[in-house]
Design a protein around this motif. Structure first.
Motif, PDB file in Angstrom:
ATOM      1  N   LEU A  69       0.861  -1.085  -0.051  1.00 51.46           N
ATOM      2  CA  LEU A  69      -0.032  -0.020   0.136  1.00 51.46           C
ATOM      3  C   LEU A  69       0.782   1.195   0.113  1.00 51.46           C
ATOM      4  N   HIS A  70       2.024   1.094  -0.186  1.00 55.05           N
ATOM      5  CA  HIS A  70       2.977   2.489  -0.115  1.00 55.05           C
ATOM      6  C   HIS A  70       2.621   3.269  -1.250  1.00 55.05           C
ATOM      7  N   PHE A  71       2.719   2.613  -2.517  1.00 53.72           N
ATOM      8  CA  PHE A  71       2.396   3.584  -3.501  1.00 53.72           C
ATOM      9  C   PHE A  71       1.009   3.486  -3.636  1.00 53.72           C
ATOM     10  N   SER A  72       0.622   4.947  -3.884  1.00 53.17           N
ATOM     11  CA  SER A  72      -0.747   5.108  -3.922  1.00 53.17           C
ATOM     12  C   SER A  72      -1.288   5.682  -5.465  1.00 53.17           C
ATOM     13  N   LYS A  73      -2.007   5.280  -6.177  1.00 56.82           N
ATOM     14  CA  LYS A  73      -2.675   5.742  -7.298  1.00 56.82           C
ATOM     15  C   LYS A  73      -3.295   6.994  -7.007  1.00 56.82           C
ATOM     16  N   TYR A  74      -4.141   6.927  -5.959  1.00 56.99           N
ATOM     17  CA  TYR A  74      -4.952   8.248  -5.592  1.00 56.99           C
ATOM     18  C   TYR A  74      -3.635   9.271  -5.555  1.00 56.99           C
ATOM     19  N   ASN A  75      -2.790   9.115  -4.679  1.00 52.49           N
ATOM     20  CA  ASN A  75      -1.892  10.151  -4.233  1.00 52.49           C
ATOM     21  C   ASN A  75      -1.139  10.900  -5.467  1.00 52.49           C
ATOM     22  N   ASN A  76      -1.138   9.614  -6.352  1.00 54.91           N
ATOM     23  CA  ASN A  76      -0.045  10.033  -7.640  1.00 54.91           C
ATOM     24  C   ASN A  76      -1.051  10.877  -8.574  1.00 54.91           C
ATOM     25  N   LEU A  77      -2.226  10.675  -8.712  1.00 59.33           N
ATOM     26  CA  LEU A  77      -3.265  11.564  -9.426  1.00 59.33           C
ATOM     27  C   LEU A  77      -3.235  12.772  -8.844  1.00 59.33           C
ATOM     28  N   VAL A  78      -3.280  12.977  -7.496  1.00 60.61           N
ATOM     29  CA  VAL A  78      -3.555  14.152  -6.998  1.00 60.61           C
ATOM     30  C   VAL A  78      -2.297  15.038  -7.053  1.00 60.61           C
ATOM     31  N   SER A  79      -1.130  14.335  -7.020  1.00 60.21           N
ATOM     32  CA  SER A  79      -0.067  15.135  -7.426  1.00 60.21           C
ATOM     33  C   SER A  79       0.187  15.653  -8.605  1.00 60.21           C
ATOM     34  N   ILE A  80      -0.352  14.911  -9.620  1.00 62.93           N
ATOM     35  CA  ILE A  80      -0.139  15.206 -10.909  1.00 62.93           C
ATOM     36  C   ILE A  80      -1.422  16.447 -11.368  1.00 62.93           C
ATOM     37  N   LEU A  81      -2.287  16.351 -10.768  1.00 65.97           N
ATOM     38  CA  LEU A  81      -3.278  17.372 -10.834  1.00 65.97           C
ATOM     39  C   LEU A  81      -3.001  18.717 -10.208  1.00 65.97           C
ATOM     40  N   GLU A  82      -2.263  18.432  -9.122  1.00 67.45           N
ATOM     41  CA  GLU A  82      -1.534  19.750  -8.532  1.00 67.45           C
ATOM     42  C   GLU A  82      -0.465  20.424  -9.032  1.00 67.45           C
ATOM     43  N   ASN A  83       0.499  19.425  -9.646  1.00 71.13           N
ATOM     44  CA  ASN A  83       1.535  20.076 -10.161  1.00 71.13           C
ATOM     45  C   ASN A  83       1.417  20.369 -11.494  1.00 71.13           C
ATOM     46  N   GLU A  84       0.615  19.781 -12.326  1.00 68.07           N
ATOM     47  CA  GLU A  84       0.624  19.805 -13.813  1.00 68.07           C
ATOM     48  C   GLU A  84      -0.730  20.616 -14.154  1.00 68.07           C
ATOM     49  N   PHE A  85      -1.545  20.981 -13.507  1.00 69.52           N
ATOM     50  CA  PHE A  85      -2.813  21.528 -13.759  1.00 69.52           C
ATOM     51  C   PHE A  85      -3.211  22.674 -12.610  1.00 69.52           C
ATOM     52  N   ALA A  86      -2.111  23.019 -11.879  1.00 68.39           N
ATOM     53  CA  ALA A  86      -2.325  24.118 -10.822  1.00 68.39           C
ATOM     54  C   ALA A  86      -3.267  25.290 -11.352  1.00 68.39           C
ATOM     55  N   GLU A  87      -2.675  25.821 -12.515  1.00 72.04           N
ATOM     56  CA  GLU A  87      -3.512  27.022 -13.018  1.00 72.04           C
ATOM     57  C   GLU A  87      -4.871  26.907 -13.408  1.00 72.04           C
ATOM     58  N   GLU A  88      -5.356  25.725 -13.675  1.00 74.86           N
ATOM     59  CA  GLU A  88      -6.525  25.150 -14.370  1.00 74.86           C
ATOM     60  C   GLU A  88      -7.483  24.796 -13.282  1.00 74.86           C
ATOM     61  N   LEU A  89      -6.986  24.283 -11.958  1.00 74.00           N
ATOM     62  CA  LEU A  89      -7.900  24.030 -10.885  1.00 74.00           C
ATOM     63  C   LEU A  89      -7.853  24.728  -9.623  1.00 74.00           C
ATOM     64  N   PRO A  90      -9.258  24.642  -9.071  1.00 79.47           N
ATOM     65  CA  PRO A  90      -8.901  25.301  -7.816  1.00 79.47           C
ATOM     66  C   PRO A  90      -8.302  24.357  -6.896  1.00 79.47           C
ATOM     67  N   ASP A  91      -7.700  24.954  -5.818  1.00 83.73           N
ATOM     68  CA  ASP A  91      -7.101  24.020  -4.535  1.00 83.73           C
ATOM     69  C   ASP A  91      -7.737  22.627  -4.202  1.00 83.73           C
ATOM     70  N   SER A  92      -8.822  22.631  -4.149  1.00 80.83           N
ATOM     71  CA  SER A  92      -9.660  21.472  -3.422  1.00 80.83           C
ATOM     72  C   SER A  92     -10.080  20.446  -4.408  1.00 80.83           C
ATOM     73  N   LEU A  93     -10.084  20.897  -5.840  1.00 80.07           N
ATOM     74  CA  LEU A  93     -10.457  20.105  -6.725  1.00 80.07           C
ATOM     75  C   LEU A  93      -9.567  18.741  -7.131  1.00 80.07           C
ATOM     76  N   PRO A  94      -8.254  19.018  -6.989  1.00 78.16           N
ATOM     77  CA  PRO A  94      -7.655  17.557  -7.368  1.00 78.16           C
ATOM     78  C   PRO A  94      -8.021  16.307  -6.299  1.00 78.16           C
ATOM     79  N   GLN A  95      -8.357  16.480  -5.301  1.00 77.44           N
ATOM     80  CA  GLN A  95      -8.736  15.648  -4.048  1.00 77.44           C
ATOM     81  C   GLN A  95     -10.020  15.021  -4.361  1.00 77.44           C
ATOM     82  N   GLU A  96     -10.705  15.857  -5.245  1.00 80.05           N
ATOM     83  CA  GLU A  96     -12.433  15.578  -5.399  1.00 80.05           C
ATOM     84  C   GLU A  96     -12.294  14.655  -7.029  1.00 80.05           C
ATOM     85  N   LEU A  97     -11.219  14.991  -7.863  1.00 78.31           N
ATOM     86  CA  LEU A  97     -11.171  14.519  -9.183  1.00 78.31           C
ATOM     87  C   LEU A  97     -10.505  13.266  -9.163  1.00 78.31           C
TER      88      LEU A  97
END
Length: 156
Positions: A69-97
């Motif tokens: 369980l150390h590698f998290s698909k969920y966290n990986n996606l949140v990181s991508i959304l926060e890092n690569e789509f920061a300008e496009e997404l509000p702060d809380s949206l990566p955790q919801e998407l």
């Protein structure tokens, strides 16, 4: 019996807290949770019986509890959304998407190409997965005509 029940609740709470933060898709898998909690409790009791301290037994039980369980698909996606789509997404949206994206067949296909072991995020393949997932998310946005806040604002 009371001690076992208390430890069982401790391991369940510990695992459920971890799953909620890193693997929310597993929160409804009662069989997985019960099996993992039982295995951790057994590891703890066995370690104490063998003379290990409670701290050592706790460390051993944690290895069992979090194995795989150390590698998290969920966290990986949140990181991508926060890092690569920061300008496009509000702060809380990566955790919801992220949970929505986890259910997408194209996202799952990208993950399926890799052996997602506990130490995957430190591997050379991690960057390839990161790039592939980023591209897949861009394609999903484009193919579904989803507006992107950052792009929409700059085109005005």
């Amino acid at each position: 019996m009371n001690q076992t029940k208390k430890e069982l609740s401790y391991f369940r709470l510990k695992l459920e807290t971890y799953l909620n933060d890193y693997h929310p898709e597993l929160m409804t898998d009662a069989a997985f949770i019960s099996a993992r909690v039982d295995a951790a409790l057994t590891a703890y009791c066995d370690a104490v019986e063998q003379g290990f301290s409670h701290l050592e037994a706790e460390a051993m039980s944690s290895e069992v509890l979090y194995q795989g369980l150390h590698f998290s698909k969920y966290n990986n996606l949140v990181s991508i959304l926060e890092n690569e789509f920061a300008e496009e997404l509000p702060d809380s949206l990566p955790q919801e998407l992220a949970p929505i994206l986890l259910g997408n067949k194209f996202i799952q296909a990208a993950f399926a190409k890799y052996d997602l072991t506990d130490d995957f995020d430190g591997s050379t393949e991690y960057e390839a997965l990161y790039t592939e997932l980023t591209g897949t998310i861009v394609q999903l946005i484009e193919n579904n005509n989803l507006p992107t806040v950052g792009k929409a604002d700059t085109s005005k």
